[in-house]
Design an enzyme around this catalytic site. Structure first.
Site, PDB file in Angstrom:
ATOM      1  N   ARG A 159       0.851  -1.191   0.000  1.00  0.00           N
ATOM      2  CA  ARG A 159       0.000   0.000   0.000  1.00  0.00           C
ATOM      3  C   ARG A 159       0.887   1.240   0.000  1.00  0.00           C
ATOM      4  NH1 ARG A 159      -4.444  -1.690   4.669  1.00  0.00           N
ATOM      5  NH2 ARG A 159      -5.388  -3.447   3.536  1.00  0.00           N
TER       6      ARG A 159
ATOM      7  N   ASP B 248       2.046   5.094  -0.141  1.00  0.00           N
ATOM      8  CA  ASP B 248       1.479   6.306   0.441  1.00  0.00           C
ATOM      9  C   ASP B 248       1.170   7.350  -0.633  1.00  0.00           C
ATOM     10  OD1 ASP B 248       1.640   5.318   3.028  1.00  0.00           O
ATOM     11  OD2 ASP B 248       3.622   6.190   3.396  1.00  0.00           O
TER      12      ASP B 248
ATOM     13  N   ARG C 264      11.766   6.030   3.403  1.00  0.00           N
ATOM     14  CA  ARG C 264      11.897   7.487   3.441  1.00  0.00           C
ATOM     15  C   ARG C 264      12.683   7.948   4.663  1.00  0.00           C
ATOM     16  NH1 ARG C 264       5.939   9.410   3.137  1.00  0.00           N
ATOM     17  NH2 ARG C 264       6.951  11.421   3.565  1.00  0.00           N
TER      18      ARG C 264
END
Length: 257
Positions: free
Chosen positions: A50, A52, A202
């Site tokens: 999934r 972002d 990230r």
């Protein structure tokens, strides 16, 4: 009902992420709307990951079930026709066994993060790379990245809202390459693991950027990892440089496509 695996490419810029959300555009919603143009009451599709809001994909994988026994090429063409004008494309399709699951059958996920160091504003790559205005040093970033390869408790590099049962993950590879870019340099971070924590990539790239800029030493990254404390993490970089590059399976569903 025949089951199909879909390999999907998308620009995540206009979407709130992969997962369907009420009153907000999502990649899942766009694909399910296209499927609904082919057959009524198509069950919800499942994806390998999934992504972002703002995150892109070069090789996301999802599976769907349809009543009709579609020829994969024709299903691909039909879906791409109904996906227009959304920046989403089905680039491969294959009929798979009933026990294939895009998420649970996956044994590897690969991510790419693109970071460009230059002062001039982005134009053609706007929204597809993270830009910083200062130069970066590749060697210390590679030295710092080496501390993160292997099996570790990644609490430091895990979002506070992460729903994973355990912060322990194994990063099989974390490679950084530098290449020329008009007016500056591009750094490509390639990460490979069975699965990742929420915001793990990230968080890692944002921390490594601080090393490349000279604000952190490689040893500080090791200390941050060992701290197992989210507060010890460097800045979390923006989503628009991140790409879900590929998903691996024990048996490639697209090998004979």
């Amino acid at each position: 009902m025949p089951r199909y695996a879909l390999k999907i490419e998308y620009d995540g810029t206009p979407f709130s992420g992969w997962q369907r959300q009420s009153h907000r555009p999502s990649v899942q919603g766009a694909i399910e709307a296209a499927l609904a143009r082919l057959e009524a009451d198509v069950p919800s599709i499942a994806a390998a990951g999934r992504t972002d809001a703002g995150v892109h994909a070069l090789g996301q994988v999802a599976h769907c079930e349809l009543r009709k026994d579609w020829e994969p090429f024709r299903l691909t063409q039909a879906l791409n026709y109904h996906l227009k004008p959304a920046p989403v494309a089905v680039i491969d399709c294959a009929r798979v066994e009933d026990d294939f699951h895009a998420r649970f059958s996956a044994i590897e996920r690969r991510y790419l993060f693109r970071l460009v160091a230059r002062r001039a504003p982005m134009t053609l790559e706007l929204g597809r790379v993270w830009q910083v205005p200062h130069p970066l040093d590749l060697a210390p970033m590679r030295a710092a990245a080496a501390h993160l390869v292997g099996r570790h408790d990644f609490t430091t590099f895990r979002a506070s809202i992460c729903q994973a049962k355990s912060p322990v993950k194994t990063i099989d590879a974390l490679e950084i390459e530098e290449t020329g870019f008009p007016g500056g340099q591009e750094f490509r971070f390639r990460l490979r693991a069975r699965s990742f924590l929420h915001n793990q990539v990230r968080s890692i790239v944002g921390t490594l950027e601080r090393v490349g800029a000279g604000a952190w030493s490689p040893g500080q990254v090791r200390a941050a990892l060992d701290a197992r404390d989210r507060a010890a993490c460097g800045p979390v970089c923006p989503p628009h440089g991140l790409y879900l590059a590929a998903v691996g399976y024990g048996r490639d569903p697209f090998a004979g496509a």
